[in-house]
Design an enzyme around this catalytic site. Structure first.
Site, PDB file in Angstrom:
ATOM      1  N   ASP A  66      41.371  37.101  58.903  1.00 34.65           N
ATOM      2  CA  ASP A  66      40.398  36.710  59.916  1.00 34.65           C
ATOM      3  C   ASP A  66      41.105  36.283  61.194  1.00 34.65           C
ATOM      4  O   ASP A  66      40.713  36.664  62.303  1.00 34.65           O
ATOM      5  CB  ASP A  66      39.561  35.517  59.425  1.00 34.65           C
ATOM      6  CG  ASP A  66      38.760  35.858  58.185  1.00 34.65           C
ATOM      7  OD1 ASP A  66      38.527  37.055  57.966  1.00 34.65           O
ATOM      8  OD2 ASP A  66      38.383  34.930  57.457  1.00 34.65           O
ATOM      9  N   HIS A 117      34.070  29.630  52.022  1.00 33.67           N
ATOM     10  CA  HIS A 117      34.645  30.439  53.099  1.00 33.67           C
ATOM     11  C   HIS A 117      33.638  31.505  53.553  1.00 33.67           C
ATOM     12  O   HIS A 117      33.343  31.644  54.740  1.00 33.67           O
ATOM     13  CB  HIS A 117      35.933  31.089  52.575  1.00 33.67           C
ATOM     14  CG  HIS A 117      36.665  31.920  53.566  1.00 33.67           C
ATOM     15  ND1 HIS A 117      37.830  31.513  54.171  1.00 33.67           N
ATOM     16  CD2 HIS A 117      36.405  33.148  54.065  1.00 33.67           C
ATOM     17  CE1 HIS A 117      38.250  32.451  54.990  1.00 33.67           C
ATOM     18  NE2 HIS A 117      37.401  33.458  54.948  1.00 33.67           N
ATOM     19  N   GLU A 118      33.094  32.222  52.585  1.00 34.86           N
ATOM     20  CA  GLU A 118      32.174  33.309  52.946  1.00 34.86           C
ATOM     21  C   GLU A 118      30.881  32.755  53.539  1.00 34.86           C
ATOM     22  O   GLU A 118      30.345  33.308  54.500  1.00 34.86           O
ATOM     23  CB  GLU A 118      31.859  34.188  51.731  1.00 34.86           C
ATOM     24  CG  GLU A 118      33.065  34.932  51.163  1.00 34.86           C
ATOM     25  CD  GLU A 118      33.789  35.785  52.198  1.00 34.86           C
ATOM     26  OE1 GLU A 118      33.144  36.265  53.144  1.00 34.86           O
ATOM     27  OE2 GLU A 118      35.022  35.952  52.064  1.00 34.86           O
ATOM     28  N   THR A 167      36.539  51.412  37.081  1.00 34.42           N
ATOM     29  CA  THR A 167      35.184  51.027  37.460  1.00 34.42           C
ATOM     30  C   THR A 167      34.184  52.109  37.087  1.00 34.42           C
ATOM     31  O   THR A 167      32.996  51.972  37.386  1.00 34.42           O
ATOM     32  CB  THR A 167      35.087  50.741  38.962  1.00 34.42           C
ATOM     33  OG1 THR A 167      35.792  51.765  39.646  1.00 34.42           O
ATOM     34  CG2 THR A 167      35.685  49.406  39.302  1.00 34.42           C
ATOM     35  N   GLY A 168      34.661  53.184  36.480  1.00 35.55           N
ATOM     36  CA  GLY A 168      33.722  54.174  35.963  1.00 35.55           C
ATOM     37  C   GLY A 168      33.600  55.442  36.784  1.00 35.55           C
ATOM     38  O   GLY A 168      32.598  56.132  36.685  1.00 35.55           O
TER      39      GLY A 168
HETATM   40  P1  ADP Z   1      38.016  55.179  36.529  1.00 36.04           P
HETATM   41  O1  ADP Z   1      37.872  56.657  36.483  1.00 36.04           O
HETATM   42  O2  ADP Z   1      37.207  54.540  37.621  1.00 36.04           O
HETATM   43  O3  ADP Z   1      39.407  54.669  36.537  1.00 36.04           O
HETATM   44  P2  ADP Z   1      36.812  55.351  33.961  1.00 36.04           P
HETATM   45  O4  ADP Z   1      35.554  56.056  34.304  1.00 36.04           O
HETATM   46  O5  ADP Z   1      37.880  56.178  33.361  1.00 36.04           O
HETATM   47  O6  ADP Z   1      37.372  54.581  35.210  1.00 36.04           O
HETATM   48  O7  ADP Z   1      36.461  54.130  33.031  1.00 36.04           O
HETATM   49  C1  ADP Z   1      37.180  53.839  31.883  1.00 36.04           C
HETATM   50  C2  ADP Z   1      36.262  53.356  30.802  1.00 36.04           C
HETATM   51  O8  ADP Z   1      35.708  52.107  31.140  1.00 36.04           O
HETATM   52  C3  ADP Z   1      35.084  54.254  30.577  1.00 36.04           C
HETATM   53  O9  ADP Z   1      35.356  55.236  29.637  1.00 36.04           O
HETATM   54  C4  ADP Z   1      34.016  53.310  30.099  1.00 36.04           C
HETATM   55  O10 ADP Z   1      34.168  53.076  28.718  1.00 36.04           O
HETATM   56  C5  ADP Z   1      34.336  52.027  30.795  1.00 36.04           C
HETATM   57  N1  ADP Z   1      33.562  51.828  32.032  1.00 36.04           N
HETATM   58  C6  ADP Z   1      34.064  51.745  33.278  1.00 36.04           C
HETATM   59  N2  ADP Z   1      33.113  51.511  34.180  1.00 36.04           N
HETATM   60  C7  ADP Z   1      31.945  51.453  33.519  1.00 36.04           C
HETATM   61  C8  ADP Z   1      30.592  51.254  33.925  1.00 36.04           C
HETATM   62  N3  ADP Z   1      30.254  51.054  35.201  1.00 36.04           N
HETATM   63  N4  ADP Z   1      29.653  51.253  32.966  1.00 36.04           N
HETATM   64  C9  ADP Z   1      29.978  51.458  31.680  1.00 36.04           C
HETATM   65  N5  ADP Z   1      31.230  51.651  31.243  1.00 36.04           N
HETATM   66  C10 ADP Z   1      32.228  51.663  32.135  1.00 36.04           C
END
Ligand code: ADP
Length: 626
Positions: A509, A432-433, A211-212
């Site tokens: 729930d 549900h939600e 998730t980044g």
């Molecule tokens: P995590 O550390 O949460 O497991 P990463 O930061 O390593 O995830 O994400 C892996 C790749 O996915 C990143 O290098 C990027 O290319 C892409 N990515 C993940 N989340 C995002 C985001 N929110 N926005 C843009 N790219 C993202």
């Protein structure tokens, strides 16, 4: 700490390795003297023994030299010149000597090997090999085991070309806002220290993989223009006790030299697992515990006035972390980095779509709608897959069809490992939600409904309804608990009304609702039938080893039955109330559900306006207990 320490045998493996080396060396010492003579080149060609005998008997052989393994012999040459040298393998042939004599062949046994040669082979070479092997392994060890304390952290220092900033990340706006503050701390620490504010040391990024989180940490470094040390929690955990701790020390040492800077520890749960959770009974417990302690010490070590080193750590299991890590002054801030919603997904797609040549017909919004549950990494992957498909189809630009096919591919992969909802499931989750939200809007006790989302979230929920208390509450009354139970049952009630069918999705729930009802009866004395008695023994289980004590007082069978009946009645009444509310507001249930199926998230004013339309199915003044 009540953890039993196992006796340490840090050198167990070393001893094992030593024995292995010794065995290897002995084997070499045994084989070398036997093998080396074989390596001496031998004259060729080899001929069959029968041919050799034939040649002897034909008088073609001039001289023969016999040793235990082979017979070397020379053929007669032409015009007095020596003929070719041949060899054959010795056979136990008692007739051989007689044959040679009969044919007047010159023969001799092989001369004994030079004594010196034998001595060298047997006594000098093996020890040399032994010493060399020993040296080799020692060297390797000192590069490996002994210098293991050298940290393995990767350091990124800001370079303009690969600098990552917040603009490269989308869909995690809340996390970005939180982290902007960290960037400010790093850029102008004076501004904060001058008014006596304490600069946070640690920040935990919590969320599912991909998730980044790593990207966010890098972006903080990029925005602030500071170096970025990155290491994974599992890299601290090594073979030898103490190396993890030494590595932590080294890492912080390095980081302080480069301060202000950021240390990013990925998968911190690898070292920070709760010590009380039983995980620490395993063999590597000492190592992990020491590493964790060292980390805590280092975090406490650099205080005010010290250099700004901020530690960002990532995990997807915050609940498994040791409480000591989460204490104020350590990782006291948690930032949720969740899977993006529709808007977020579109924004992420936009970022990655810029990197490929996009066809005119591609509508990123539509793609975002079709990809609920995708994380940033999945979306990046999706764009790449689509580009690959376009290239394979020999197209100039990435077309709509490529995306459609790529989605199918990625979803097939994702369905296996995580939750991506089918359309029908999405619909069920939506009703549900909304069911929770409508009941929650009328019933007291569960706070104001702030957000409804059908983006799968975290590890467990497929969708969620967020209710926030409007004020701090320490006491709850009976009505409120009943209201909460009804709200919890709202989801299931909606499924019953709309689909005439129930799914497994409401189990959590039901669990909570039943727990509440049971507490009302057995703990809070809220039952008219059972009176103000506490049937539950409170505050005893778990602590100081009283786990074995029955959590309930000894009850007569009649009382136990009465409790069960009472709990059942409370839950059933709440269920009926939820059904009443939803039946009465059937149209609203429908329209909000449709809306959320399109938008995935409804929150804020938009939501308040919708929920204001919920009508009571009974006279509001009527007692909810009726
Ligand atoms: P995590 O550390 O949460 O497991 P990463 O930061 O390593 O995830 O994400 C892996 C790749 O996915 C990143 O290098 C990027 O290319 C892409 N990515 C993940 N989340 C995002 C985001 N929110 N926005 C843009 N790219 C993202």
């Amino acid at each position: 700490m009540s953890i039993k320490k196992k006796p340490k045998f840090p050198n167990n493996r070393l001893i094992g390795n030593g024995l292995l080396i010794l065995a290897g060396v002995l084997l070499i010492a045994y084989l070398v003297p036997r093998l080396v003579p074989r390596l001496v080149p031998r004259p060729k060609p080899r001929v069959p023994y029968s041919l050799f005998i034939q040649q002897v008997e034909n008088g073609q052989v001039v001289a023969v030299q016999i040793d235990s393994e082979q017979i070397l012999y020379r053929l007669k040459g032409e015009e007095g010149k020596p003929g070719p040298l041949l060899a054959t393998t010795t056979i136990n042939d008692s007739q051989l000597l007689k044959r040679l004599e009969d044919n007047k062949v010159l023969f001799q046994a092989a001369p004994p090997q030079s004594r010196w040669f034998a001595i060298i082979l047997n006594w000098v070479i093996p020890p040399i090999i032994l010493v060399a092997a020993f040296q080799f392994f020692m060297n390797r060890n000192s590069q490996g085991a002994l210098s293991m304390s050298k940290n393995k952290a990767k350091v990124y220092i800001e370079g303009e070309s690969d600098k990552i900033t917040f603009a490269d990340i989308a869909g995690v706006e809340e996390a970005k806002t939180e982290l902007t503050e960290i960037v400010d701390f790093l850029k102008t620490p004076q501004r904060f220290t001058e008014i006596g504010a304490r600069i946070p040391k640690g920040l935990l990024l919590v969320g599912p993989p991909g998730t980044g989180k790593t990207l966010l940490a890098k972006a903080v470094a990029g925005e602030a223009g500071v170096p970025f040390f990155s290491i994974s929690g599992s890299e601290f955990v090594e073979l030898f006790v103490g190396t993890g701790a030494a590595r932590v020390r080294d890492l912080f040492g390095e980081a302080k030299k480069k301060a202000p800077c950021i240390i990013f520890i990925d998968e911190i749960d690898a070292i920070g697992k709760s010590r009380s959770s039983g995980n620490f009974q395993s063999g590597s417990s000492d190592e992990r515990e020491q590493t964790l302690n060292q980390l805590l010490t280092e975090m406490d070590g650099f205080g005010a006035g010290d250099l700004t080193v901020i530690i960002l750590a990532a995990t997807n299991r915050p609940e498994a972390l040791d409480a000591a890590l989460l204490r104020p002054g350590r990782f006291d801030r948690q930032v949720l980095v969740d899977r993006p919603d529709l808007v977020g997904r579109e924004a992420i797609l936009n970022i990655y779509a810029k990197k490929v040549k996009l066809g005119e017909d591609v509508d990123l919004h539509k793609i975002a709608v079709r990809t609920p549950g995708f994380g940033g990494a999945d979306l990046a992957n999706l764009v790449n897959e689509a580009a690959l498909l376009a290239a394979r189809n020999k197209r100039e630009t990435v077309a709509k069809e490529d995306f459609a096919e790529a989605i199918e591919r990625v979803v097939a992969g994702l369905e296996k490992r995580s939750r991506v909802l089918s359309d029908r499931e999405k619909k069920i989750v939506a009703y549900h939600e909304v069911g929770h939200a409508l009941v929650g809007a009328l019933m007291p006790g569960s706070g104001k409904v702030e957000k409804i989302s059908i983006v799968p979230r975290g590890m467990a929920a497929l969708g969620y309804t967020l209710q926030l208390p409007t004020e701090d509450r320490f006491l709850r009354d009976e009505q409120e608990i009943r209201g909460q139970i009804a709200t919890l049952l709202g989801g299931r009630a909606a499924e019953e009304i709309v689909f005439g069918n129930i799914t497994t999705g409401a189990s959590g729930d039901l669990q909570k609702a039943t727990d509440f009802a049971e507490q009302m009866v057995t703990t809070y004395g809220m039952s008219k039938v059972l009176g103000p008695l506490a049937y539950e023994r409170r505050g005893k289980g778990g602590f100081l080893g009283e786990n074995g004590v029955n959590p309930r007082r000894l009850l007569s069978e009649k009382t136990a039955e009465a409790i069960d009946n009472e709990v059942k009645e409370i839950v059933e009444k709440a269920h009926q109330q939820a059904l009443d509310i939803l039946n009465h507001n059937r149209d609203l249930l429908e329209s909000i559900s449709q809306q959320i199926l399109e938008q995935e998230v409804i929150e804020g004013d938009n939501l308040y306006q919708l929920l204001e339309q919920v009508k009571y199915p009974w006279d509001k003044q009527l007692d909810l207990n009726k």
